[in-house]
Design a protein around this motif. Structure first.
Motif, PDB file in Angstrom:
ATOM      1  N   LYS A 260       0.732  -1.399  -0.151  1.00 43.74           N
ATOM      2  CA  LYS A 260       0.037   0.184  -0.257  1.00 43.74           C
ATOM      3  C   LYS A 260       1.016   1.154   0.144  1.00 43.74           C
ATOM      4  CE  LYS A 260      -4.605  -1.083   0.848  1.00 43.74           C
ATOM      5  NZ  LYS A 260      -5.467  -0.850  -0.080  1.00 43.74           N
TER       6      LYS A 260
ATOM      7  N   ASN B 108      -8.823   5.747  -4.313  1.00 40.26           N
ATOM      8  CA  ASN B 108     -10.055   5.410  -3.529  1.00 40.26           C
ATOM      9  C   ASN B 108     -11.529   6.262  -3.584  1.00 40.26           C
ATOM     10  OD1 ASN B 108      -7.967   4.381  -2.445  1.00 40.26           O
ATOM     11  ND2 ASN B 108      -7.563   5.968  -1.057  1.00 40.26           N
TER      12      ASN B 108
ATOM     13  N   ASN C  63     -14.812   7.560  -4.579  1.00 39.47           N
ATOM     14  CA  ASN C  63     -16.174   7.042  -5.230  1.00 39.47           C
ATOM     15  C   ASN C  63     -17.036   8.142  -5.422  1.00 39.47           C
ATOM     16  OD1 ASN C  63     -18.084   6.003  -4.723  1.00 39.47           O
ATOM     17  ND2 ASN C  63     -18.498   4.734  -3.166  1.00 39.47           N
TER      18      ASN C  63
END
Length: 86
Positions: free
Chosen positions: A28, A67, A69
């Motif tokens: 990550k 990340n 949405n």
């Protein structure tokens, strides 16, 4: 002797689990995005409209905003509009 075997098995299992967790954390960290400029979402904007306004392809926009949405943008949300994905 069974107790020693159980302790050894438990220890090795814990080492394996911790190794897997560490591997995920390191991966990550390596996938961080380099963002050079951001913009705050305005009322009525979508991922597509923001990408278009900055002449970005949808794929590139999403790669520098991994990340996000797009179905739940909110006013004031900061989005990267210039940078490079790793």
């Amino acid at each position: 002797m069974a107790k020693t075997s159980n302790k050894t098995t438990m220890f090795l299992s814990m080492v394996l689990i911790l190794s897997l967790i560490l591997g995920v954390v390191v991966k990550k960290a390596e996938s961080a995005v380099n963002c050079d400029a951001v913009v705050g979402v305005q009322s009525g904007e979508t991922c597509f409209s923001i990408a278009k306004a900055f002449s970005l392809s949808t794929e590139f926009f999403l790669s520098i905003n991994p990340n996000v949405n797009c179905k739940a943008l909110f006013v004031g949300q900061w989005l990267c509009v210039s940078g490079s994905p790793n």
